[in-house]
Design a protein around this motif. Structure first.
Motif, mmCIF file in Angstrom:
data_model
loop_
_atom_site.group_PDB
_atom_site.id
_atom_site.type_symbol
_atom_site.label_atom_id
_atom_site.label_comp_id
_atom_site.label_asym_id
_atom_site.label_seq_id
_atom_site.Cartn_x
_atom_site.Cartn_y
_atom_site.Cartn_z
ATOM 1 N N LYS A 198 0.831 -1.201 0.000
ATOM 2 C CA LYS A 198 0.000 0.000 0.000
ATOM 3 C C LYS A 198 0.867 1.253 0.000
ATOM 4 N N ALA A 199 1.916 1.278 0.828
ATOM 5 C CA ALA A 199 2.806 2.431 0.889
ATOM 6 C C ALA A 199 3.493 2.676 -0.451
ATOM 7 N N LEU A 200 3.803 1.602 -1.156
ATOM 8 C CA LEU A 200 4.522 1.706 -2.432
ATOM 9 C C LEU A 200 3.612 1.885 -3.642
ATOM 10 N N CYS A 201 2.327 2.087 -3.415
ATOM 11 C CA CYS A 201 1.407 2.179 -4.554
ATOM 12 C C CYS A 201 1.719 3.357 -5.475
ATOM 13 N N GLY A 202 2.460 4.352 -5.014
ATOM 14 C CA GLY A 202 2.837 5.479 -5.858
ATOM 15 C C GLY A 202 4.217 5.355 -6.474
ATOM 16 N N ASN A 203 4.836 4.187 -6.337
ATOM 17 C CA ASN A 203 6.171 3.940 -6.886
ATOM 18 C C ASN A 203 6.100 2.800 -7.899
ATOM 19 N N ILE A 204 6.659 3.037 -9.055
ATOM 20 C CA ILE A 204 6.660 2.012 -10.103
ATOM 21 C C ILE A 204 8.079 1.534 -10.355
ATOM 22 N N CYS A 205 8.236 0.212 -10.410
ATOM 23 C CA CYS A 205 9.497 -0.411 -10.811
ATOM 24 C C CYS A 205 9.208 -1.248 -12.046
ATOM 25 N N ARG A 206 9.968 -1.030 -13.070
ATOM 26 C CA ARG A 206 9.741 -1.769 -14.317
ATOM 27 C C ARG A 206 10.699 -2.958 -14.467
ATOM 28 N N CYS A 207 11.610 -3.151 -13.505
ATOM 29 C CA CYS A 207 12.638 -4.180 -13.671
ATOM 30 C C CYS A 207 12.526 -5.373 -12.722
ATOM 31 N N THR A 208 12.277 -5.128 -11.431
ATOM 32 C CA THR A 208 12.472 -6.195 -10.449
ATOM 33 C C THR A 208 11.270 -7.097 -10.224
ATOM 34 N N GLY A 209 10.094 -6.646 -10.536
ATOM 35 C CA GLY A 209 8.917 -7.446 -10.219
ATOM 36 C C GLY A 209 8.537 -7.351 -8.753
ATOM 37 N N TYR A 210 9.176 -6.486 -7.977
ATOM 38 C CA TYR A 210 8.841 -6.152 -6.597
ATOM 39 C C TYR A 210 9.190 -7.222 -5.560
ATOM 40 N N GLU A 211 9.504 -8.424 -5.946
ATOM 41 C CA GLU A 211 9.751 -9.465 -4.948
ATOM 42 C C GLU A 211 10.948 -9.128 -4.057
ATOM 43 N N GLY A 212 12.050 -8.683 -4.647
ATOM 44 C CA GLY A 212 13.220 -8.300 -3.856
ATOM 45 C C GLY A 212 12.931 -7.103 -2.964
ATOM 46 N N ILE A 213 12.124 -6.186 -3.457
ATOM 47 C CA ILE A 213 11.751 -5.007 -2.673
ATOM 48 C C ILE A 213 10.933 -5.441 -1.460
ATOM 49 N N LEU A 214 9.986 -6.335 -1.661
ATOM 50 C CA LEU A 214 9.146 -6.793 -0.555
ATOM 51 C C LEU A 214 9.932 -7.669 0.425
ATOM 52 N N ARG A 215 10.905 -8.431 -0.079
ATOM 53 C CA ARG A 215 11.798 -9.174 0.834
ATOM 54 C C ARG A 215 12.598 -8.199 1.690
ATOM 55 N N ALA A 216 13.017 -7.092 1.095
ATOM 56 C CA ALA A 216 13.760 -6.073 1.837
ATOM 57 C C ALA A 216 12.895 -5.466 2.929
ATOM 58 N N VAL A 217 11.621 -5.253 2.648
ATOM 59 C CA VAL A 217 10.691 -4.732 3.647
ATOM 60 C C VAL A 217 10.637 -5.681 4.836
ATOM 61 N N GLU A 218 10.483 -6.971 4.547
ATOM 62 C CA GLU A 218 10.404 -7.972 5.609
ATOM 63 C C GLU A 218 11.710 -8.051 6.390
ATOM 64 N N LYS A 219 12.840 -8.046 5.681
ATOM 65 C CA LYS A 219 14.145 -8.141 6.342
ATOM 66 C C LYS A 219 14.394 -6.922 7.231
ATOM 67 N N CYS A 220 14.108 -5.741 6.735
ATOM 68 C CA CYS A 220 14.340 -4.535 7.510
ATOM 69 C C CYS A 220 13.440 -4.528 8.742
ATOM 70 N N GLY A 221 12.200 -4.935 8.598
ATOM 71 C CA GLY A 221 11.286 -5.002 9.730
ATOM 72 C C GLY A 221 11.769 -5.951 10.795
ATOM 73 N N LEU A 222 12.296 -7.100 10.373
ATOM 74 C CA LEU A 222 12.816 -8.069 11.329
ATOM 75 C C LEU A 222 14.046 -7.528 12.040
ATOM 76 N N SER A 223 14.953 -6.881 11.305
ATOM 77 C CA SER A 223 16.167 -6.368 11.945
ATOM 78 C C SER A 223 15.824 -5.230 12.903
ATOM 79 N N LEU A 224 14.840 -4.406 12.580
ATOM 80 C CA LEU A 224 14.440 -3.339 13.492
ATOM 81 C C LEU A 224 13.769 -3.905 14.731
ATOM 82 N N LYS A 225 13.021 -5.014 14.590
ATOM 83 C CA LYS A 225 12.404 -5.663 15.764
ATOM 84 C C LYS A 225 13.489 -6.169 16.707
ATOM 85 N N ARG A 226 14.570 -6.762 16.134
ATOM 86 C CA ARG A 226 15.652 -7.280 16.956
ATOM 87 C C ARG A 226 16.389 -6.165 17.687
ATOM 88 N N GLU A 227 16.548 -4.997 17.021
ATOM 89 C CA GLU A 227 17.257 -3.870 17.633
ATOM 90 C C GLU A 227 16.445 -3.216 18.735
#
Length: 161
Positions: free
Chosen positions: A131-160
């Motif tokens: 939902k937050a990224l609905c105003g951002n378009i990526c024509r190359c990655t297919g968003y999967e790596g971006i969404l994995r990054a969201v999950e990874k960053c959220g997990l690392s911030l939870k640990r910190e």
């Protein structure tokens, strides 16, 4: 035609600036041409792609739709202002580690948008990130790596935290 010039006084990446700008100048042009902050990309120029995303008082805004005079008195953050010296912002680090970029053109806008999301929600769900990224378009990655990054960053911030 009247050529009206205003003095833009605002904070950009924590630094106070005061420069004359024509009333017709967009914030993308001030950032890129006048201040050399080329991380803010120009692509569609009609506010649909998000490549020019900046934070205006902490909120994601398409800089191509923002006239420079509208930013008077505001605090602006660009992609260049997110990292702390050599240390990457957690969103930047997660994008790098999870392959959340390919050509890189949209990456700055994605990172800026996601950094605003993490300010209010340090562990967003996949649906919240989409939902937050609905105003951002990526024509190359297919968003999967971006969404994995969201999950990874959220997990690392939870640990910190």
């Amino acid at each position: 035609m009247i050529n009206t010039t205003y003095v833009l006084a605002c904070s950009i990446n924590g630094k106070e600036i005061s420069i004359p700008v024509p009333a017709s100048k967009r914030m993308t042009d001030v950032l890129r041409d006048d201040l050399g902050l080329t991380g803010t990309k120009v692509s569609c120029e009609i506010g649909r792609c998000g490549a020019c995303m900046i934070l205006l008082d902490g909120q994601p805004v398409n800089a191509c739709l923002l006239m420079a005079y509208q930013a008077s008195g505001a605090a602006i953050t660009t992609i260049e202002g997110l990292s702390a010296g050599e240390a990457l912002h957690p969103v930047q680090q997660a994008m790098l580690e999870e392959g959340g970029l390919q050509c890189g053109y949209c990456t700055a806008g994605m990172v800026v948008t996601l950094s605003a999301l993490w300010e209010t929600n340090p562990a967003p769900t996949r649906a919240e990130a989409e939902k937050a990224l609905c105003g951002n378009i990526c024509r190359c990655t297919g968003y999967e790596g971006i969404l994995r990054a969201v999950e990874k960053c959220g997990l690392s911030l939870k640990r910190e935290g």
